[in-house]
Design a protein around this motif. Structure first.
Motif, PDB file in Angstrom:
ATOM      1  N   ASP A 303     -51.397 -42.278 -12.654  1.00  0.00           N
ATOM      2  CA  ASP A 303     -52.064 -41.062 -13.121  1.00  0.00           C
ATOM      3  C   ASP A 303     -52.719 -40.367 -11.926  1.00  0.00           C
ATOM      4  O   ASP A 303     -52.861 -40.941 -10.840  1.00  0.00           O
ATOM      5  N   ALA A 304     -53.153 -39.129 -12.125  1.00  0.00           N
ATOM      6  CA  ALA A 304     -53.608 -38.260 -11.045  1.00  0.00           C
ATOM      7  C   ALA A 304     -54.638 -38.883 -10.098  1.00  0.00           C
ATOM      8  O   ALA A 304     -54.468 -38.816  -8.875  1.00  0.00           O
ATOM      9  N   PRO A 305     -55.734 -39.498 -10.577  1.00  0.00           N
ATOM     10  CA  PRO A 305     -56.720 -40.026  -9.626  1.00  0.00           C
ATOM     11  C   PRO A 305     -56.146 -41.093  -8.694  1.00  0.00           C
ATOM     12  O   PRO A 305     -56.339 -41.039  -7.469  1.00  0.00           O
ATOM     13  N   GLU A 306     -55.424 -42.042  -9.264  1.00  0.00           N
ATOM     14  CA  GLU A 306     -54.820 -43.107  -8.458  1.00  0.00           C
ATOM     15  C   GLU A 306     -53.715 -42.546  -7.569  1.00  0.00           C
ATOM     16  O   GLU A 306     -53.583 -42.936  -6.396  1.00  0.00           O
ATOM     17  N   PHE A 307     -52.933 -41.631  -8.100  1.00  0.00           N
ATOM     18  CA  PHE A 307     -51.847 -41.034  -7.333  1.00  0.00           C
ATOM     19  C   PHE A 307     -52.394 -40.217  -6.160  1.00  0.00           C
ATOM     20  O   PHE A 307     -51.827 -40.234  -5.058  1.00  0.00           O
ATOM     21  N   SER A 308     -53.490 -39.505  -6.366  1.00  0.00           N
ATOM     22  CA  SER A 308     -54.103 -38.730  -5.285  1.00  0.00           C
ATOM     23  C   SER A 308     -54.507 -39.632  -4.124  1.00  0.00           C
ATOM     24  O   SER A 308     -54.265 -39.306  -2.947  1.00  0.00           O
ATOM     25  N   LYS A 309     -55.090 -40.766  -4.442  1.00  0.00           N
ATOM     26  CA  LYS A 309     -55.480 -41.720  -3.397  1.00  0.00           C
ATOM     27  C   LYS A 309     -54.248 -42.282  -2.702  1.00  0.00           C
ATOM     28  O   LYS A 309     -54.208 -42.399  -1.471  1.00  0.00           O
ATOM     29  N   PHE A 310     -53.230 -42.607  -3.483  1.00  0.00           N
ATOM     30  CA  PHE A 310     -51.978 -43.132  -2.928  1.00  0.00           C
ATOM     31  C   PHE A 310     -51.342 -42.119  -1.981  1.00  0.00           C
ATOM     32  O   PHE A 310     -50.901 -42.470  -0.875  1.00  0.00           O
ATOM     33  N   VAL A 311     -51.272 -40.849  -2.391  1.00  0.00           N
ATOM     34  CA  VAL A 311     -50.670 -39.802  -1.569  1.00  0.00           C
ATOM     35  C   VAL A 311     -51.427 -39.666  -0.243  1.00  0.00           C
ATOM     36  O   VAL A 311     -50.815 -39.561   0.825  1.00  0.00           O
ATOM     37  N   ALA A 312     -52.743 -39.691  -0.312  1.00  0.00           N
ATOM     38  CA  ALA A 312     -53.547 -39.550   0.907  1.00  0.00           C
ATOM     39  C   ALA A 312     -53.280 -40.692   1.883  1.00  0.00           C
ATOM     40  O   ALA A 312     -53.102 -40.474   3.094  1.00  0.00           O
ATOM     41  N   GLU A 313     -53.227 -41.912   1.370  1.00  0.00           N
ATOM     42  CA  GLU A 313     -53.017 -43.072   2.235  1.00  0.00           C
ATOM     43  C   GLU A 313     -51.595 -43.101   2.793  1.00  0.00           C
ATOM     44  O   GLU A 313     -51.388 -43.356   3.988  1.00  0.00           O
ATOM     45  N   ASP A 314     -50.615 -42.845   1.945  1.00  0.00           N
ATOM     46  CA  ASP A 314     -49.223 -42.862   2.395  1.00  0.00           C
ATOM     47  C   ASP A 314     -48.960 -41.727   3.370  1.00  0.00           C
ATOM     48  O   ASP A 314     -48.256 -41.912   4.372  1.00  0.00           O
ATOM     49  N   SER A 315     -49.546 -40.564   3.111  1.00  0.00           N
ATOM     50  CA  SER A 315     -49.346 -39.419   3.990  1.00  0.00           C
ATOM     51  C   SER A 315     -49.907 -39.684   5.379  1.00  0.00           C
ATOM     52  O   SER A 315     -49.285 -39.314   6.388  1.00  0.00           O
ATOM     53  N   ALA A 316     -51.060 -40.322   5.444  1.00  0.00           N
ATOM     54  CA  ALA A 316     -51.659 -40.632   6.751  1.00  0.00           C
ATOM     55  C   ALA A 316     -50.738 -41.537   7.553  1.00  0.00           C
ATOM     56  O   ALA A 316     -50.546 -41.346   8.767  1.00  0.00           O
TER      57      ALA A 316
END
Length: 329
Positions: A303-316
């Motif tokens: 879901d959005a909150p967990e996915f937002s954190k995942f995107v930030a970490e993977d993107s870095a």
């Protein structure tokens, strides 16, 4: 109060109240018309694999058509991503895209180009898939193992062609990450998406491809391709005998190709809430679960909150890899 009456009242209000009233009207009515889901690649790739069953499920949940729009303009998905970023934040234009979303603006900066879009223009809605990438070669290729491939590449630097979905797209970054760690030079042949790149491998135009399990499994099962290694940290159920790059001594070679749904960052909260609820329902439906499991890419919902954190970490992590790779064509 109908829309015409609402707009008459809004004309007498201060600007802030007009904006609030417009959003309130839009929020309660959404969706009133068909929704477009942009996929910034041709049919046949991981984003398209996720988009089609999800769009069908959302149609049943929301009561409006969800039209998959493949923007096969190349540039690693940048053109379709940018089109979604520029769309009105009203819930009628969504984006199903890949992990390259964060990489492509950084690649533009590497070449001193103005980015086509910024990641900050998007709001993550839900992750649908998350698979490690696999290294595939034609079944007729002479390489039986990854070591065979590396040994040959060292003898013939820059002569083994591999396909990708475009410069700095997911398939390109994965292969360059491997090549840098293995100390080899390969010949990059970009296509307009993973589907055309896969066809190029089948036809012999290229000799290697990094792709997701869901787009490779049928071809491997049919004896048309061979897979040599898995970019994930662990082996996967659909290819249990396939070693990881880590297994084979490449400790820094790890790459995942995830697909997720995004909206514009300015999307009103009530629409985002409804969209998240619909996605949570969609990914549990048989019409989504069955085709993805059959393809070898099971649902990996966030879901959005967990996915937002995942995107930030993977993107870095991916941006750091792109900077390390540097300018490549």
């Amino acid at each position: 109060m109908n829309r015409r009456e609402l707009l008459k009242v809004a004309a007498t209000l201060p600007l802030a109240q007009v904006t609030l009233s417009h959003h309130a009207f839009a929020d309660t009515a959404w969706p009133e018309r068909n929704i477009t889901m942009i996929v910034p690649f041709p049919a046949g790739g991981q984003a398209d694999l996720a988009a089609r069953p999800v769009a069908h499920a959302l149609e049943n949940i929301l009561g409006k058509s969800v039209i998959v729009d493949n923007r096969a303009g190349g540039a690693g998905g940048s053109i379709g991503n940018a089109a979604a970023a520029r769309a009105e934040p009203d819930g009628y234009t969504l984006l199903m895209t890949l992990s390259s979303l964060a990489v492509l603006p950084e690649a533009d900066r590497l070449f001193d180009r103005p980015p086509a879009y910024e990641v900050s223009q998007f709001a993550p809605v839900a992750r649908v898939l998350a698979d490690p990438t696999l290294l595939a070669v034609p079944a007729s290729a002479p390489w039986k193992t990854l070591q065979d491939f590396v040994d040959d590449a060292k003898k013939r630097p820059g002569q083994i062609p591999y396909g990708s979905s475009g410069p700095y797209g997911t398939l390109h970054v994965a292969m360059e990450m491997f090549a840098a760690n293995a100390g080899i030079k390969l010949l990059h042949i970009p296509f307009r998406g993973a589907g055309p790149a896969l066809n190029a491998l089948l036809s012999g135009t290229v000799q290697a491809l990094a792709s997701a399990p869901g787009t490779l499994k049928q071809q491997v099962d049919d004896g048309k391709m061979r897979v040599l290694a898995n970019w994930g940290a662990e082996r996967i159920p659909s290819f249990p005998d396939l070693p990881t790059f880590r297994d084979l001594g490449y400790k820094d070679v790890e790459f995942y190709i995830w697909a997720g749904l995004f909206a514009q960052s300015a999307l009103p909260t009530p629409i985002m809430t409804r969209l998240r609820e619909a996605m949570a329902q969609a990914v549990k439906s048989p019409e989504v679960i069955k085709p993805l499991e059959t393809a070898g890419s099971p649902v990996a919902y966030m879901d959005a909150p967990e996915f937002s954190k995942f995107v930030a970490e993977d993107s870095a992590r991916l941006i750091a890899a792109v900077k390390k790779i540097g300018k490549v064509e």
